[in-house]
Design an enzyme around this catalytic site. Structure first.
Site, PDB file in Angstrom:
ATOM      1  N   LYS A 157       8.348  -1.141  43.200  1.00 29.54           N
ATOM      2  CA  LYS A 157       8.740  -0.454  42.038  1.00 29.54           C
ATOM      3  C   LYS A 157       8.531  -1.287  41.245  1.00 29.54           C
ATOM      4  O   LYS A 157       8.185  -2.184  41.080  1.00 29.54           O
ATOM      5  CB  LYS A 157      10.191  -0.138  42.001  1.00 29.54           C
ATOM      6  CG  LYS A 157      11.426  -0.157  40.603  1.00 29.54           C
ATOM      7  CD  LYS A 157      12.448  -0.155  40.865  1.00 29.54           C
ATOM      8  CE  LYS A 157      13.051  -1.293  40.722  1.00 29.54           C
ATOM      9  NZ  LYS A 157      14.720  -0.832  40.361  1.00 29.54           N
ATOM     10  N   ARG A 168      25.124  -1.112  40.734  1.00 30.82           N
ATOM     11  CA  ARG A 168      25.588  -1.109  39.630  1.00 30.82           C
ATOM     12  C   ARG A 168      26.840  -0.909  39.225  1.00 30.82           C
ATOM     13  O   ARG A 168      27.944  -1.782  38.299  1.00 30.82           O
ATOM     14  CB  ARG A 168      25.104  -0.510  38.747  1.00 30.82           C
ATOM     15  CG  ARG A 168      23.594  -0.217  38.280  1.00 30.82           C
ATOM     16  CD  ARG A 168      22.836  -0.282  36.996  1.00 30.82           C
ATOM     17  NE  ARG A 168      21.547  -0.237  37.945  1.00 30.82           N
ATOM     18  CZ  ARG A 168      20.555   1.010  37.122  1.00 30.82           C
ATOM     19  NH1 ARG A 168      20.666   1.791  36.102  1.00 30.82           N
ATOM     20  NH2 ARG A 168      19.278   0.571  36.944  1.00 30.82           N
ATOM     21  N   GLU A 189      18.549   7.013  45.267  1.00 26.37           N
ATOM     22  CA  GLU A 189      19.620   5.624  45.512  1.00 26.37           C
ATOM     23  C   GLU A 189      20.057   5.675  45.074  1.00 26.37           C
ATOM     24  O   GLU A 189      20.684   5.736  43.088  1.00 26.37           O
ATOM     25  CB  GLU A 189      17.796   4.959  44.130  1.00 26.37           C
ATOM     26  CG  GLU A 189      17.817   3.440  43.588  1.00 26.37           C
ATOM     27  CD  GLU A 189      17.073   3.374  42.921  1.00 26.37           C
ATOM     28  OE1 GLU A 189      16.744   1.783  42.343  1.00 26.37           O
ATOM     29  OE2 GLU A 189      15.642   3.704  42.442  1.00 26.37           O
TER      30      GLU A 189
END
Length: 206
Positions: free
Chosen positions: A128, A44, A40
């Protein structure tokens, strides 16, 4: 790919915030070599999209996806970059609509039963739990299992090598997400042997 196939390929999905694009491919190789294929790469950092593109091209054994995807524009961008899945930190109606139009697997982050029900309404049953430790962790997952046994999770947020096994024992957990596999100092020092060792420890949890 099916979201559950993506999340069951390894016990841990490393949450990767790549600051230096020159480290992306070597970092991915080190994780895959250690037995962690599902990666993943978060948005960011400004290098996120390019890292997805590079790793997809250079590391064929990796299952490359994006994290911290928060709107339809980002979802389209990571799809164009070659990601096979996208993970969001939260879920709302606009993102649900974007997910329905996407050709890649979308795994939304949820923190409440209401968000979970919204995801189910839009045909999503793999999610998630985020931020896992903050919203109740294992106890939250146990509570959700009663009314929603069909839903499977990748809990992420505050989980470590030490706490991961207890999560993985739960019937509604496919894997866990964790940033401990890619410590900043090891990545900055290009200490790929340490990354591979951490990946091997994580892969052994399955």
């Amino acid at each position: 790919m099916n979201p559950r196939d993506i999340l069951t390929a390894g016990a841990v999905v490393p949450v990767m915030a790549i600051d230096d694009i020159s480290t992306a491919v070597d970092l991915a190789h080190a994780l895959v070599e250690g037995g962690i294929p599902t990666l993943e790469i978060t948005l960011r950092t400004s290098a996120g999209i390019e890292a997805i593109r590079l790793i997809k091209k250079e590391v064929p054994n990796a299952i490359v996806g994006a994290g911290t995807v928060i709107n339809g524009e980002q979802l389209k961008a990571v799809e164009d970059a070659g990601a096979v899945f996208a993970i969001s930190p939260g879920f709302n109606l606009n993102f649900a609509k974007a997910a329905q139009q996407s050709s890649i697997a979308v795994i939304p982050g949820i923190a409440t039963p209401g968000e979970l029900m919204l995801a189910l309404e839009h045909g999503i049953d793999t999610m998630k739990l985020f931020p896992a430790e903050v919203v109740g962790g294992k106890n939250m997952l146990k509570a959700l299992y009663g009314p929603f046994p069909q839903v499977k999770f990748c809990p992420t947020g505050g989980i470590s090598l030490e706490t991961a096994p207890d999560y993985l024992k739960l019937p509604n957990v496919l894997c866990v997400g964790g940033s401990w596999l890619t410590p900043k100092d090891a990545v900055q020092n290009k200490d790929w042997a340490t990354i591979t060792r951490l990946a091997k420890e994580a892969a052994a949890l399955k």
